[in-house]
Design a protein around this motif. Sequence first.
Motif, PDB file in Angstrom:
ATOM      1  N   GLU A  99       1.356  24.116 -23.821  1.00  0.00           N
ATOM      2  CA  GLU A  99       2.013  25.351 -23.391  1.00  0.00           C
ATOM      3  C   GLU A  99       3.133  25.044 -22.408  1.00  0.00           C
ATOM      4  O   GLU A  99       4.222  25.621 -22.483  1.00  0.00           O
ATOM      5  N   TYR A 100       2.863  24.137 -21.487  1.00  0.00           N
ATOM      6  CA  TYR A 100       3.862  23.739 -20.504  1.00  0.00           C
ATOM      7  C   TYR A 100       5.073  23.119 -21.209  1.00  0.00           C
ATOM      8  O   TYR A 100       6.215  23.468 -20.921  1.00  0.00           O
ATOM      9  N   GLU A 101       4.830  22.215 -22.148  1.00  0.00           N
ATOM     10  CA  GLU A 101       5.922  21.576 -22.875  1.00  0.00           C
ATOM     11  C   GLU A 101       6.715  22.585 -23.694  1.00  0.00           C
ATOM     12  O   GLU A 101       7.943  22.511 -23.766  1.00  0.00           O
ATOM     13  N   GLU A 102       6.019  23.555 -24.310  1.00  0.00           N
ATOM     14  CA  GLU A 102       6.701  24.597 -25.074  1.00  0.00           C
ATOM     15  C   GLU A 102       7.582  25.449 -24.168  1.00  0.00           C
ATOM     16  O   GLU A 102       8.713  25.798 -24.526  1.00  0.00           O
ATOM     17  N   ARG A 103       7.068  25.781 -22.987  1.00  0.00           N
ATOM     18  CA  ARG A 103       7.842  26.575 -22.031  1.00  0.00           C
ATOM     19  C   ARG A 103       9.078  25.802 -21.577  1.00  0.00           C
ATOM     20  O   ARG A 103      10.177  26.351 -21.511  1.00  0.00           O
ATOM     21  N   GLU A 104       8.922  24.541 -21.267  1.00  0.00           N
ATOM     22  CA  GLU A 104      10.057  23.707 -20.849  1.00  0.00           C
ATOM     23  C   GLU A 104      11.102  23.620 -21.961  1.00  0.00           C
ATOM     24  O   GLU A 104      12.303  23.717 -21.703  1.00  0.00           O
ATOM     25  N   LYS A 105      10.634  23.461 -23.201  1.00  0.00           N
ATOM     26  CA  LYS A 105      11.564  23.398 -24.333  1.00  0.00           C
ATOM     27  C   LYS A 105      12.291  24.730 -24.498  1.00  0.00           C
ATOM     28  O   LYS A 105      13.505  24.754 -24.716  1.00  0.00           O
ATOM     29  N   ALA A 106      11.563  25.833 -24.349  1.00  0.00           N
ATOM     30  CA  ALA A 106      12.185  27.149 -24.476  1.00  0.00           C
ATOM     31  C   ALA A 106      13.245  27.351 -23.388  1.00  0.00           C
ATOM     32  O   ALA A 106      14.322  27.898 -23.662  1.00  0.00           O
ATOM     33  N   LEU A 107      12.971  26.900 -22.171  1.00  0.00           N
ATOM     34  CA  LEU A 107      13.948  27.016 -21.089  1.00  0.00           C
ATOM     35  C   LEU A 107      15.193  26.172 -21.375  1.00  0.00           C
ATOM     36  O   LEU A 107      16.323  26.616 -21.148  1.00  0.00           O
ATOM     37  N   ARG A 108      14.985  24.960 -21.875  1.00  0.00           N
ATOM     38  CA  ARG A 108      16.128  24.105 -22.228  1.00  0.00           C
ATOM     39  C   ARG A 108      16.939  24.734 -23.360  1.00  0.00           C
ATOM     40  O   ARG A 108      18.174  24.773 -23.313  1.00  0.00           O
ATOM     41  N   ASP A 109      16.242  25.241 -24.395  1.00  0.00           N
ATOM     42  CA  ASP A 109      16.927  25.865 -25.526  1.00  0.00           C
ATOM     43  C   ASP A 109      17.735  27.078 -25.067  1.00  0.00           C
ATOM     44  O   ASP A 109      18.874  27.278 -25.497  1.00  0.00           O
ATOM     45  N   ARG A 110      17.151  27.881 -24.191  1.00  0.00           N
ATOM     46  CA  ARG A 110      17.842  29.070 -23.676  1.00  0.00           C
ATOM     47  C   ARG A 110      19.096  28.659 -22.912  1.00  0.00           C
ATOM     48  O   ARG A 110      20.155  29.260 -23.070  1.00  0.00           O
ATOM     49  N   SER A 111      18.979  27.640 -22.105  1.00  0.00           N
ATOM     50  CA  SER A 111      20.123  27.154 -21.340  1.00  0.00           C
ATOM     51  C   SER A 111      21.247  26.700 -22.265  1.00  0.00           C
ATOM     52  O   SER A 111      22.420  27.007 -22.041  1.00  0.00           O
ATOM     53  N   ILE A 112      20.884  25.977 -23.322  1.00  0.00           N
ATOM     54  CA  ILE A 112      21.883  25.509 -24.290  1.00  0.00           C
ATOM     55  C   ILE A 112      22.540  26.694 -24.991  1.00  0.00           C
ATOM     56  O   ILE A 112      23.757  26.701 -25.187  1.00  0.00           O
ATOM     57  N   LEU A 113      21.737  27.706 -25.339  1.00  0.00           N
ATOM     58  CA  LEU A 113      22.307  28.890 -25.994  1.00  0.00           C
ATOM     59  C   LEU A 113      23.284  29.615 -25.079  1.00  0.00           C
ATOM     60  O   LEU A 113      24.345  30.068 -25.521  1.00  0.00           O
ATOM     61  N   ILE A 114      22.942  29.726 -23.812  1.00  0.00           N
ATOM     62  CA  ILE A 114      23.824  30.399 -22.856  1.00  0.00           C
ATOM     63  C   ILE A 114      25.136  29.640 -22.731  1.00  0.00           C
ATOM     64  O   ILE A 114      26.219  30.221 -22.778  1.00  0.00           O
ATOM     65  N   ILE A 115      25.041  28.328 -22.583  1.00  0.00           N
ATOM     66  CA  ILE A 115      26.248  27.509 -22.437  1.00  0.00           C
ATOM     67  C   ILE A 115      27.109  27.602 -23.690  1.00  0.00           C
ATOM     68  O   ILE A 115      28.323  27.798 -23.614  1.00  0.00           O
ATOM     69  N   SER A 116      26.483  27.476 -24.869  1.00  0.00           N
ATOM     70  CA  SER A 116      27.277  27.529 -26.103  1.00  0.00           C
ATOM     71  C   SER A 116      27.835  28.934 -26.318  1.00  0.00           C
ATOM     72  O   SER A 116      28.944  29.082 -26.831  1.00  0.00           O
ATOM     73  N   GLY A 117      27.089  29.967 -25.905  1.00  0.00           N
ATOM     74  CA  GLY A 117      27.591  31.342 -26.008  1.00  0.00           C
ATOM     75  C   GLY A 117      28.808  31.558 -25.126  1.00  0.00           C
ATOM     76  O   GLY A 117      29.774  32.219 -25.526  1.00  0.00           O
TER      77      GLY A 117
END
Length: 161
Positions: A99-117
């Motif tokens: 769960e912790y790893e999934e949350r960390e991955k989701a946070l990284r993915d969100r950050s990448i989406l924001i930057i690319s957006g």
Amino acid sequence: IHIGILDFNLFKSREFYSRFHLWEDSRHELYSDKMEIHILELTKLNQYDYPKTALLNWAQFFNSETREELEMFAKSDDYVQKAYDKLVNISADEQKRLEYEEREKALRDRSILIISGREQGKTEGLKLARDILRLHKSGVAPDKIADECGISVEQVKDLLG
């Protein structure tokens, strides 16, 4: 506050810890006391001797390679002990770790989406501005530019100043 915990030497100085602020270059005015960058260069811990401090203890904890080292540094500070206990708890329970790893991955993915957006928005905004200027220079009326570009006449007039 941004914290960089590095496994390489970034600066030539002997200090393992650096703290940066944002300053105006010519007037030397601090931009904000709320923005800081803290850097820990863990590789320096084995190169030099440092006075024992709470920060050194945290750095050594982060730099630990064995469970014994983790336990040793955890015992010397209540806050580090709490971090160690949380680490043990997370790693002991496979489901919690996943769960912790999934949350960390989701946070990284969100950050990448924001930057690319942001990048995509900048690109589209520049293209729209170029189109508006091109049409304006060609003598096209603001209402026609608005229709062509899919924005309001007020936005066209604002952009053209």
